[in-house]
Design an enzyme around this catalytic site. Structure first.
Site, PDB file in Angstrom:
ATOM      1  N   GLY A  95       0.827  -1.193   0.000  1.00  0.00           N
ATOM      2  CA  GLY A  95       0.000   0.000   0.000  1.00  0.00           C
ATOM      3  C   GLY A  95       0.863   1.245   0.000  1.00  0.00           C
ATOM      4  O   GLY A  95       1.946   1.265  -0.585  1.00  0.00           O
ATOM      5  N   GLU A  96       0.387   2.291   0.646  1.00  0.00           N
ATOM      6  CA  GLU A  96       1.059   3.593   0.786  1.00  0.00           C
ATOM      7  C   GLU A  96       1.575   4.167  -0.527  1.00  0.00           C
ATOM      8  O   GLU A  96       2.547   4.911  -0.560  1.00  0.00           O
ATOM      9  CB  GLU A  96       2.167   3.531   1.839  1.00  0.00           C
ATOM     10  CG  GLU A  96       3.378   2.662   1.544  1.00  0.00           C
ATOM     11  CD  GLU A  96       4.352   2.535   2.721  1.00  0.00           C
ATOM     12  OE1 GLU A  96       5.573   2.640   2.491  1.00  0.00           O
ATOM     13  OE2 GLU A  96       3.887   2.305   3.852  1.00  0.00           O
ATOM     14  N   ALA A  97       0.927   3.814  -1.636  1.00  0.00           N
ATOM     15  CA  ALA A  97       1.246   4.323  -2.984  1.00  0.00           C
ATOM     16  C   ALA A  97       2.538   3.763  -3.559  1.00  0.00           C
ATOM     17  O   ALA A  97       3.012   4.244  -4.589  1.00  0.00           O
ATOM     18  CB  ALA A  97       1.297   5.851  -3.002  1.00  0.00           C
TER      19      ALA A  97
END
EC number: 2.4.2.21
Length: 337
Positions: free
Chosen positions: A304-306
Site C-alpha cells: 500500500g502507501e502508494a
C-alpha cells in the site's frame, strides 16, 4: 479553482461535468510518434502511455517534471473486530514514519523526483463499524472528499495517491463485493498478514457489511457506508486531478476500490487513470479487470502507501521523455522507409 462540496449531490455534479480526453491532441501525438527514430510500435506500451498522457495534458515536447504523491491516512471502526494483524495505533505511528522520511514510499518518491504529501484524517475518530451502521455520515464523507480535492497541487503534472489505515483492506473488499458482486471470500485477502483464523473473521465481517449495505445507492453512497476517510480522500483527489486534467497512476487494491466508487457513480470518471501495478492482495487482479485497467507492473507488492504506483512513475517518465525528446527521422537525417 477550489470547489466546496456541501453535499454528495454537489460532488456528483462535479463528476458529471468533467471534460473528456482531447482526441485532437491524441491524434497529433500519434502523428508525432510516427515520425520518431524507431520502427512503428517498437516502444510498445510506452507509446500508448505517451499518447494517453498527451490527450490529457496537451503540449508537444513535454516531459514529466512535477509528479505528486499523496498518502492519506484514516482509521476504521471495524478494526475492533480483529480483522488486521496490527492494532489501529499503527496508523498514526506510520504517519509519523512517513513524515520523518522512513517509509518505503519516501524512498520511492524521492528516486522518482516526486513530492510526497501526507494527509492524516481524524485519526482519533475512527469510522463506525460498518457491520452495525454506515461507516460515515454524509457530512463526514463530504469532508473527506474535500480533503482529497484540496490536497492536489494544481501545478503537478502527474498524480499518485495512496493510503495508510489499519483494516482498510477489509473496507476495500467490502466495497468491491458490494459493487461488483460475488462472495465475500472471493474479495477478502490477508492484508497485512492475518492467519487463517483472522482471515475467517475478516471474511465474515466483509459478508456482514455487504449484506447490510449492498444496493443502497451508487458508488459514492456505497463508499459512505463501507469505506473510510482515506478511501474517500483518494477519490476526492482523483476527481480533482480529472478537473485539472492531471493524469493519475492508481496504486493497489485499496486505491482501486476507491476508484471503483467513482466509476460506479459516473461512467468514464477514471479515463485519466492507469493502473500502476497488480498487487498480491486477493481480488486486485479481478478488480483491475472490472475497471478495464491492465497493470503496468506486477511485482508481488502488498504494502500500500502508494508504493507500487510510485514505482510506475519512472515508466511514465520514460515514456514521455522518449516521446518528447527523441529526434524525428527528418531531424536525425535518418530514412524512415
Amino acid at each position: 479553482m477550489t470547489h466546496d462540496f456541501a453535499t454528495l449531490s454537489d460532488f456528483r455534479t462535479c463528476l458529471a461535468g468533467c471534460t473528456p480526453a482531447d482526441d485532437d491532441m491524441r491524434a497529433a501525438a500519434d502523428a508525432h510518434n510516427m515520425q520518431l527514430t524507431k520502427p512503428p510500435g517498437a516502444l510498445g506500451q510506452l507509446e500508448d502511455l505517451a499518447l494517453w498522457y498527451r490527450s490529457w495534458r496537451g503540449g508537444e515536447n513535454t516531459e514529466i517534471s512535477t509528479p505528486q504523491v499523496i498518502v492519506f491516512a484514516g482509521n476504521h471502526g471495524v478494526a475492533a473486530r480483529g480483522v488486521s494483524a496490527f492494532p489501529a495505533e499503527v496508523t498514526a505511528q506510520m504517519v509519523m514514519n512517513f513524515q520523518h522520511g522512513g517509509a518505503a514510499i519516501n524512498q520511492i518518491a524521492r528516486v522518482n523526483g516526486a513530492t510526497l504529501d501526507v494527509v492524516a484524517l481524524d485519526l482519533d475518530q475512527p469510522t463506525a463499524d460498518f457491520t452495525q451502521a454506515p461507516a460515515m455520515s454524509e457530512e463526514e464523507l463530504v469532508a473527506a472528499l474535500q480533503a482529497g480535492w484540496d490536497a492536489v497541487n494544481a501545478d503537478a503534472d502527474l498524480l499518485v495517491v495512496g493510503e495508510m489505515g489499519i483494516a482498510n483492506t477489509t473496507s476495500a473488499a467490502a466495497l468491491a463485493c458490494a459493487l461488483l458482486g460475488g462472495e465475500a471470500a472471493e474479495w477478502t485477502g490477508r492484508g497485512t498478514g492475518v492467519n487463517d483464523a483472522g482471515l475467517s473473521v475478516k471474511t465474515q465481517v466483509v459478508a456482514e457489511g455487504v449484506t447490510l449495505h449492498k444496493g443502497q445507492g451508487d458508488g459514492l453512497e456505497t463508499l459512505r457506508r463501507l469505506g473510510g476517510r482515506e478511501l474517500a480522500a483518494m477519490a476526492g483527489a482523483m476527481a480533482r486531478a480529472r478537473d485539472l486534467r492531471i493524469p493519475v497512476i492508481l496504486d493497489g487494491f485499496i486505491c482501486c476500490a476507491a476508484a471503483l466508487c467513482l466509476e460506479h457513480t459516473q461512467k468514464g470518471a477514471l479515463d485519466h487513470t492507469v493502473a500502476g501495478h497488480q498487487s498480491a492482495e486477493a481480488g486486485h487482479a479481478r478488480l483491475l479487470e472490472a475497471l478495464g485497467k491492465p497493470p503496468l507492473l506486477q511485482l508481488g507488492l502488498r504494502l500500500g502507501e502508494a508504493s507500487g504506483a510510485a514505482l510506475a512513475i519512472g515508466l511514465l517518465k520514460g515514456a514521455m521523455a522518449c516521446h518528447a525528446s527523441m529526434a524525428t527521422f527528418a531531424q536525425a537525417g535518418v530514412s524512415d522507409s
